[in-house]
Design a protein around this motif. Structure first.
Motif, PDB file in Angstrom:
ATOM      1  N   GLY A 190      38.435  18.140  30.077  1.00 39.86           N
ATOM      2  CA  GLY A 190      39.874  18.188  29.887  1.00 39.86           C
ATOM      3  C   GLY A 190      40.574  16.863  30.122  1.00 39.86           C
ATOM      4  N   ALA A 191      39.835  15.856  30.612  1.00 34.73           N
ATOM      5  CA  ALA A 191      40.457  14.581  30.978  1.00 34.73           C
ATOM      6  C   ALA A 191      39.786  13.392  30.307  1.00 34.73           C
ATOM      7  CB  ALA A 191      40.415  14.400  32.491  1.00 34.73           C
ATOM      8  N   LEU A 192      38.971  13.639  29.303  1.00 35.48           N
ATOM      9  CA  LEU A 192      38.242  12.537  28.665  1.00 35.48           C
ATOM     10  C   LEU A 192      39.180  11.511  28.044  1.00 35.48           C
ATOM     11  CD1 LEU A 192      35.316  14.521  26.988  1.00 35.48           C
ATOM     12  CD2 LEU A 192      35.225  13.109  29.055  1.00 35.48           C
ATOM     13  N   HIS A 193      40.372  11.959  27.646  1.00 32.21           N
ATOM     14  CA  HIS A 193      41.331  11.031  27.036  1.00 32.21           C
ATOM     15  C   HIS A 193      41.868  10.006  28.038  1.00 32.21           C
ATOM     16  CE1 HIS A 193      43.769  14.238  28.824  1.00 32.21           C
ATOM     17  NE2 HIS A 193      44.760  13.363  28.889  1.00 32.21           N
ATOM     18  N   LEU A 194      41.648  10.226  29.323  1.00 29.11           N
ATOM     19  CA  LEU A 194      42.145   9.302  30.344  1.00 29.11           C
ATOM     20  C   LEU A 194      41.229   8.106  30.556  1.00 29.11           C
ATOM     21  CD1 LEU A 194      43.262  11.886  33.061  1.00 29.11           C
ATOM     22  CD2 LEU A 194      44.722  10.718  31.399  1.00 29.11           C
ATOM     23  N   PHE A 195      39.980   8.214  30.118  1.00 26.08           N
ATOM     24  CA  PHE A 195      39.014   7.141  30.346  1.00 26.08           C
ATOM     25  C   PHE A 195      39.149   6.067  29.275  1.00 26.08           C
ATOM     26  CE2 PHE A 195      37.392  10.756  32.587  1.00 26.08           C
ATOM     27  CZ  PHE A 195      36.831  10.224  33.733  1.00 26.08           C
ATOM     28  N   PRO A 196      38.989   4.797  29.649  1.00 25.80           N
ATOM     29  CA  PRO A 196      39.178   3.706  28.684  1.00 25.80           C
ATOM     30  C   PRO A 196      38.223   3.814  27.506  1.00 25.80           C
ATOM     31  CG  PRO A 196      39.041   2.862  30.944  1.00 25.80           C
ATOM     32  CD  PRO A 196      38.640   4.297  30.999  1.00 25.80           C
ATOM     33  N   ALA A 197      38.739   3.504  26.322  1.00 27.22           N
ATOM     34  CA  ALA A 197      37.898   3.501  25.117  1.00 27.22           C
ATOM     35  C   ALA A 197      37.096   2.208  25.018  1.00 27.22           C
ATOM     36  CB  ALA A 197      38.768   3.690  23.882  1.00 27.22           C
ATOM     37  N   GLU A 198      37.669   1.102  25.479  1.00 23.36           N
ATOM     38  CA  GLU A 198      37.006  -0.197  25.449  1.00 23.36           C
ATOM     39  C   GLU A 198      36.371  -0.492  26.804  1.00 23.36           C
ATOM     40  OE1 GLU A 198      36.732  -1.938  22.701  1.00 23.36           O
ATOM     41  OE2 GLU A 198      37.886  -0.406  21.628  1.00 23.36           O
ATOM     42  N   PRO A 199      35.363  -1.373  26.850  1.00 26.22           N
ATOM     43  CA  PRO A 199      34.717  -1.700  28.122  1.00 26.22           C
ATOM     44  C   PRO A 199      35.735  -2.087  29.198  1.00 26.22           C
ATOM     45  CG  PRO A 199      33.465  -2.625  26.317  1.00 26.22           C
ATOM     46  CD  PRO A 199      34.720  -2.062  25.710  1.00 26.22           C
ATOM     47  N   ALA A 200      35.589  -1.494  30.370  1.00 26.23           N
ATOM     48  CA  ALA A 200      36.563  -1.671  31.436  1.00 26.23           C
ATOM     49  C   ALA A 200      35.841  -1.674  32.781  1.00 26.23           C
ATOM     50  CB  ALA A 200      37.595  -0.543  31.387  1.00 26.23           C
ATOM     51  N   ALA A 201      36.578  -2.052  33.829  1.00 23.91           N
ATOM     52  CA  ALA A 201      36.053  -2.040  35.195  1.00 23.91           C
ATOM     53  C   ALA A 201      36.403  -0.708  35.839  1.00 23.91           C
ATOM     54  CB  ALA A 201      36.646  -3.188  36.000  1.00 23.91           C
ATOM     55  N   ILE A 202      35.363   0.026  36.287  1.00 28.01           N
ATOM     56  CA  ILE A 202      35.554   1.363  36.843  1.00 28.01           C
ATOM     57  C   ILE A 202      34.861   1.462  38.191  1.00 28.01           C
ATOM     58  CG2 ILE A 202      35.041   3.822  36.528  1.00 28.01           C
ATOM     59  CD1 ILE A 202      35.305   3.439  33.548  1.00 28.01           C
ATOM     60  N   ALA A 203      35.548   2.070  39.160  1.00 32.00           N
ATOM     61  CA  ALA A 203      34.960   2.393  40.453  1.00 32.00           C
ATOM     62  C   ALA A 203      34.809   3.901  40.550  1.00 32.00           C
ATOM     63  CB  ALA A 203      35.827   1.876  41.592  1.00 32.00           C
ATOM     64  N   ASP A 204      33.587   4.356  40.814  1.00 32.57           N
ATOM     65  CA  ASP A 204      33.302   5.777  40.991  1.00 32.57           C
ATOM     66  C   ASP A 204      33.134   6.006  42.487  1.00 32.57           C
ATOM     67  OD1 ASP A 204      32.503   8.397  40.844  1.00 32.57           O
ATOM     68  OD2 ASP A 204      30.616   8.005  39.791  1.00 32.57           O
ATOM     69  N   ILE A 205      34.173   6.595  43.108  1.00 34.14           N
ATOM     70  CA  ILE A 205      34.201   6.763  44.555  1.00 34.14           C
ATOM     71  C   ILE A 205      33.557   8.103  44.916  1.00 34.14           C
ATOM     72  CG2 ILE A 205      35.639   6.773  46.615  1.00 34.14           C
ATOM     73  CD1 ILE A 205      35.921   4.210  45.008  1.00 34.14           C
ATOM     74  N   GLY A 206      32.553   8.066  45.785  1.00 31.32           N
ATOM     75  CA  GLY A 206      31.802   9.275  46.082  1.00 31.32           C
ATOM     76  C   GLY A 206      30.917   9.632  44.907  1.00 31.32           C
ATOM     77  N   ALA A 207      30.116   8.664  44.475  1.00 31.76           N
ATOM     78  CA  ALA A 207      29.387   8.769  43.209  1.00 31.76           C
ATOM     79  C   ALA A 207      28.247   9.775  43.236  1.00 31.76           C
ATOM     80  CB  ALA A 207      28.837   7.390  42.828  1.00 31.76           C
ATOM     81  N   GLY A 208      27.831  10.218  44.425  1.00 30.85           N
ATOM     82  CA  GLY A 208      26.783  11.224  44.511  1.00 30.85           C
ATOM     83  C   GLY A 208      25.482  10.746  43.894  1.00 30.85           C
ATOM     84  N   SER A 209      24.970  11.513  42.933  1.00 35.44           N
ATOM     85  CA  SER A 209      23.712  11.177  42.271  1.00 35.44           C
ATOM     86  C   SER A 209      23.883  10.143  41.170  1.00 35.44           C
ATOM     87  CB  SER A 209      23.096  12.441  41.667  1.00 35.44           C
ATOM     88  OG  SER A 209      23.929  12.945  40.626  1.00 35.44           O
TER      89      SER A 209
END
Length: 210
Positions: free
Chosen positions: A35-54
């Motif tokens: 439901g939130a895929l439209h929020l993620f950048p379409a072009e290469p970007a800098a992303i932090a995944d906090i609590g990344a788990g596996s």
């Protein structure tokens, strides 16, 4: 039943790391965030995944060409994530909320910060501190995508009943605007469990449907 006040934010995760990693990897990034895929950048970007788990989400984002820092405080999960997703270009970092001291010490800021099933582990004071730090991690116009778990708390875990409304209000105090608010069932099909998904933006982009 365990008292969440007496437990740490990562209680129960190290001991159950193998089973949890299997659970996390049993669903895809797209299924979890559909439901939130439209929020993620379409072009290469800098992303932090906090609590990344596996590393499920971090790996999916890296596969899309993003530069991903996977922040995970549980050493057992970090080791599993590195092994499971060894073929992906992911930087793993030992750090934790609410301070994120190591992550904040870095000069680069992030176009998107992702917190999947993390926020409800923090108590009210920790949430207030963490939101300030998260806002400071964003580039101009950067976004936070955050999911909240609602429902029964597994024994031995530390979780609080955190509403979307409270989280939106807290974000607003740090200059973040809600651009997405979705609700959905548990992708694992667990009884009584549901999720909220919030998109928060630095600056005023205006709300989006969802």
């Amino acid at each position: 039943m365990s008292d969440p006040i007496t437990l740490t934010t990562t209680a129960g995760y190290g001991e159950a790391a193998e089973a949890l990693a299997e659970q996390y990897e049993s669903v895809t990034f797209t299924e979890v965030h559909q439901g939130a895929l439209h929020l993620f950048p379409a072009e290469p970007a800098a992303i932090a995944d906090i609590g990344a788990g596996s590393g499920r989400d971090a790996a999916a984002l890296a596969a899309r060409g993003h530069r991903v820092v996977a922040v995970e405080p549980t050493p057992e999960l970090r080791r599993l994530g590195r092994r499971i997703h060894a073929d992906r270009d992911i930087e793993w970092l030992d750090d934790s909320l609410p301070g994120l001291d190591r992550l904040r010490a870095r000069e680069p800021r992030f176009d998107l910060v992702l917190l999947t099933a993390v926020w409800m582990h923090l108590d009210a004071g920790q949430r207030a501190s963490a939101m300030e730090h998260l806002a400071g991690l964003l580039t101009g116009g950067g976004r936070i995508v955050l999911t909240l778990r609602h429902g029964p708390v597994p024994e031995g875990r530390r979780m609080f009943d955190v509403s979307a409304a409270e989280t939106i209000a807290l974000a607003a105090r740090h200059g973040l605007t809600v651009i997405h608010h979705g609700e959905h069932d548990d992708p694992h099909g667990r009884d009584g469990v549901r999720w909220s998904c919030l998109g928060l933006a630095a600056g005023a982009e205006g709300p989006r449907a969802g």
